[in-house]
Scaffold this active site. Structure first.
Site, PDB file in Angstrom:
ATOM      1  N   ASP A   1      -9.838   3.745  -3.099  1.00 47.62           N
ATOM      2  CA  ASP A   1     -10.980   2.342  -2.676  1.00 47.62           C
ATOM      3  C   ASP A   1     -11.980   2.326  -4.033  1.00 47.62           C
ATOM      4  O   ASP A   1     -13.492   3.342  -3.903  1.00 47.62           O
ATOM      5  CB  ASP A   1     -10.705   2.819  -1.479  1.00 47.62           C
ATOM      6  CG  ASP A   1      -9.241   1.731  -1.284  1.00 47.62           C
ATOM      7  OD1 ASP A   1      -8.321   2.196  -1.326  1.00 47.62           O
ATOM      8  OD2 ASP A   1      -9.613   2.253   0.643  1.00 47.62           O
TER       9      ASP A   1
ATOM     10  N   ASP B   1       0.937  -0.679   0.002  1.00 42.55           N
ATOM     11  CA  ASP B   1       0.033   0.130  -0.230  1.00 42.55           C
ATOM     12  C   ASP B   1       0.956   1.213   0.124  1.00 42.55           C
ATOM     13  O   ASP B   1       2.295   1.346   0.168  1.00 42.55           O
ATOM     14  CB  ASP B   1      -1.116   0.420   1.093  1.00 42.55           C
ATOM     15  CG  ASP B   1      -2.620   0.637   1.134  1.00 42.55           C
ATOM     16  OD1 ASP B   1      -2.234   1.062  -0.285  1.00 42.55           O
ATOM     17  OD2 ASP B   1      -3.608   0.529   2.150  1.00 42.55           O
TER      18      ASP B   1
ATOM     19  N   GLU C   1      -0.871   1.492  -5.152  1.00 45.06           N
ATOM     20  CA  GLU C   1      -0.529   2.973  -5.213  1.00 45.06           C
ATOM     21  C   GLU C   1      -1.644   4.157  -5.525  1.00 45.06           C
ATOM     22  O   GLU C   1      -1.223   5.171  -5.565  1.00 45.06           O
ATOM     23  CB  GLU C   1       1.068   2.963  -5.889  1.00 45.06           C
ATOM     24  CG  GLU C   1       1.547   4.450  -5.739  1.00 45.06           C
ATOM     25  CD  GLU C   1       0.674   5.293  -7.352  1.00 45.06           C
ATOM     26  OE1 GLU C   1       1.458   6.409  -7.389  1.00 45.06           O
ATOM     27  OE2 GLU C   1      -0.041   4.731  -7.674  1.00 45.06           O
ATOM     28  N   TRP C   2      -2.729   3.200  -6.056  1.00 43.86           N
ATOM     29  CA  TRP C   2      -3.988   4.103  -6.046  1.00 43.86           C
ATOM     30  C   TRP C   2      -3.845   4.778  -7.288  1.00 43.86           C
ATOM     31  O   TRP C   2      -5.037   5.448  -7.739  1.00 43.86           O
ATOM     32  CB  TRP C   2      -3.928   5.185  -5.230  1.00 43.86           C
ATOM     33  CG  TRP C   2      -4.004   4.366  -4.185  1.00 43.86           C
ATOM     34  CD1 TRP C   2      -5.065   3.343  -3.515  1.00 43.86           C
ATOM     35  CD2 TRP C   2      -3.444   5.182  -2.452  1.00 43.86           C
ATOM     36  NE1 TRP C   2      -4.909   2.765  -1.811  1.00 43.86           N
ATOM     37  CE2 TRP C   2      -3.479   4.241  -1.311  1.00 43.86           C
ATOM     38  CE3 TRP C   2      -3.230   6.377  -2.564  1.00 43.86           C
ATOM     39  CZ2 TRP C   2      -3.276   4.779  -0.015  1.00 43.86           C
ATOM     40  CZ3 TRP C   2      -2.791   6.197  -1.185  1.00 43.86           C
ATOM     41  CH2 TRP C   2      -2.760   5.645  -0.218  1.00 43.86           C
ATOM     42  N   GLY C   3      -2.730   4.759  -8.274  1.00 38.01           N
ATOM     43  CA  GLY C   3      -2.838   5.186  -9.445  1.00 38.01           C
ATOM     44  C   GLY C   3      -2.552   6.857  -9.924  1.00 38.01           C
ATOM     45  O   GLY C   3      -2.371   7.173 -10.698  1.00 38.01           O
TER      46      GLY C   3
HETATM   47  C1  GLA Z   1      -5.961   0.916   1.406  1.00 38.63           C
HETATM   48  C2  GLA Z   1      -6.021   0.195   0.351  1.00 38.63           C
HETATM   49  C3  GLA Z   1      -7.337  -0.695   0.263  1.00 38.63           C
HETATM   50  C4  GLA Z   1      -6.908  -1.523   1.785  1.00 38.63           C
HETATM   51  C5  GLA Z   1      -6.505   0.201   3.460  1.00 38.63           C
HETATM   52  C6  GLA Z   1      -6.365  -1.048   4.443  1.00 38.63           C
HETATM   53  O1  GLA Z   1      -7.145   2.062   1.919  1.00 38.63           O
HETATM   54  O2  GLA Z   1      -6.373   1.234  -1.199  1.00 38.63           O
HETATM   55  O3  GLA Z   1      -7.651  -1.549  -0.106  1.00 38.63           O
HETATM   56  O4  GLA Z   1      -5.458  -2.178   1.791  1.00 38.63           O
HETATM   57  O5  GLA Z   1      -5.989   0.869   3.003  1.00 38.63           O
HETATM   58  O6  GLA Z   1      -5.962  -0.292   5.062  1.00 38.63           O
END
Ligand code: GLA
Length: 402
Positions: A205, A150, A183-185
């Site tokens: 997410d 993450d 890394e969410w992009g």
């Molecule tokens: C981030 C990630 C999620 C999950 C949470 C856990 O938000 O994007 O998929 O793993 O952390 O804390």
């Protein structure tokens, strides 16, 4: 002289190749399939629950359908020991991680864990920053097969550099470990992560709703449609061993069955990793039927590994296509509106060329049999016009076989 120069450069190239390779090769040749604890349980994880979920994955038939990895997301960690090695939370995992990993392996499944490139995980537990090699060694010792990594608390870190560090540490550990970048992009990992990891999150997410944005204090989570729209333009980066990851599945977590069906269909068209995120111990027959749909899974897992695409949008109905092996195609119609749509398609005049793969679907020239993958039956073929009613937030999905 010229010849010698060529030989020298080839030798040089061969020599530096292994140094450049960062991740374990030969893994995730099709999008990974499994289960992850986060979407349903959040931080509420413990060894009993994880064992029960592994039992249910096998007993339900999902293992036979292809689901393989059991991944514990955030909050499994305890503190670091005096030497800096990570430990598991002893209250939640009193038997230890090795015992759990052995239990999972004995069922013929694979085992995954979660960590974070920052000082702390998103849930506030110890992150891997400064401990990458120690952590990778510990994971290898524990028998970890999959690491989700993450991006919280990463002040002043450069994403590409940080993920390369962990990728190398995993490789050095000597155990083949699928590396899942989360890394969410933000830094467009699809442009640099092909040799670093096996999959990378493309967005923030997912939220368990079909078409909404969930606003938190400083960030948003995204509904299924919002995530789908964020995949535009990314298909060129995906292929065997390196996948776009639009986040884990919310199937069975509360959306109506038609929306779950559409969600699963789109993930399969996107050649997305299929990580179930529901409580496998208590799932309805409808949820099981969606997660285990053989035709859809074979569309997702097709060995060409070509991510599908949105071909056109007409009256809120999107036409999606994915080229498959043996000249087959998936063609799915998604009704994004909140009312049912009458849908017609004249196959005689329908022709599409996929600019990425060069493959052509020309139903005017070639006749195809059509299988309705949700109704699990023959839907005629492309000889006669397609006419259907597509319910709101639902799909009609066909596999075309030449
Ligand atoms: C981030 C990630 C999620 C999950 C949470 C856990 O938000 O994007 O998929 O793993 O952390 O804390």
């Amino acid at each position: 002289m010229q010849k010698q120069r060529i030989i020298t450069s080839v030798l040089f190239f061969l020599l530096i190749m292994p140094l450049q390779a960062q991740k374990s090769e030969g893994l995730a040749l099709t999008p990974p399939m499994g289960w992850n604890s986060w979407n349903k349980f959040g931080c509420d994880v413990n060894e009993t629950k994880i064992r029960e979920v592994a039992d249910a994955l096998v007993a339900s038939g999902l293992k036979d359908a292809g689901y393989e990895y059991i991944v514990i997301d955030d909050c499994w960690q305890g503190e670091r020991d005096a030497q800096g090695f990570i430990t598991a939370n002893a209250e939640r995992f009193p038997s230890g991680i090795t015992a759990l990993s052995e239990y999972i392996h004995a069922k013929g499944l694979k085992f995954g864990l979660y960590s974070c490139a920052g000082d702390k995980t998103c849930g506030g537990h110890p992150g891997s920053r400064g401990h990458e090699c120690q952590d990778a060694l510990m994971y290898a010792k524990w028998g970890v097969d999959y690491l989700k990594y993450d991006w919280c608390f990463t002040e002043k870190l450069n994403a590409e550099g940080a993920y390369i560090t962990m990728s190398r540490a995993l490789k050095e550990s000597g155990r083949p470990i699928v590396f899942s970048l989360c890394e969410w992009g933000g830094s467009k990992p699809w442009t640099w992560a092909r040799d670093v990891g096996h999959l990378w999150r493309t967005t923030g997410d997912i939220y368990n709703c079909f078409d909404c944005v969930k606003k938190w204090d400083t960030w948003n989570s995204w509904g299924v449609m919002q995530i789908v729209d964020m995949q535009d333009g990314l298909r060129v980066y995906a292929g065997p061993g390196h996948w776009n990851d639009p986040d884990m599945l919310e199937v069975g977590n509360g959306m109506p069955v038609n929306e779950d069906r559409a969600h699963f269909t789109l993930w399969c068209l996107l050649a997305a990793p299929l990580m179930a995120g529901n409580d496998l111990r208590n799932m309805t027959i409808e949820t099981y039927d969606i997660l285990s749909n053989k035709d859809l899974i074979s569309i997702d897992q097709d060995s060409l590994g070509i991510q599908g695409f949105r071909h056109q949008v007409k009256d809120s109905v999107e036409t999606w296509l994915k080229p498959l092996t043996n000249g087959e195609w998936a063609i799915c119609f998604l009704n994004r509106s909140t009312s049912p749509k009458n849908w017609e398609l004249d196959w005689k005049t329908f022709s599409v060329t996929d600019s990425l793969s060069g493959r052509v679907l020309d139903t005017g020239k070639t006749l195809y049999k059509a299988r309705d993958v949700w109704r699990k039956k023959n839907a005629g073929g492309t000889r006669k016009q397609l006419k259907a009613i597509i319910p709101a937030h639902d799909v009609l999905c066909l596999k075309l076989i030449p």
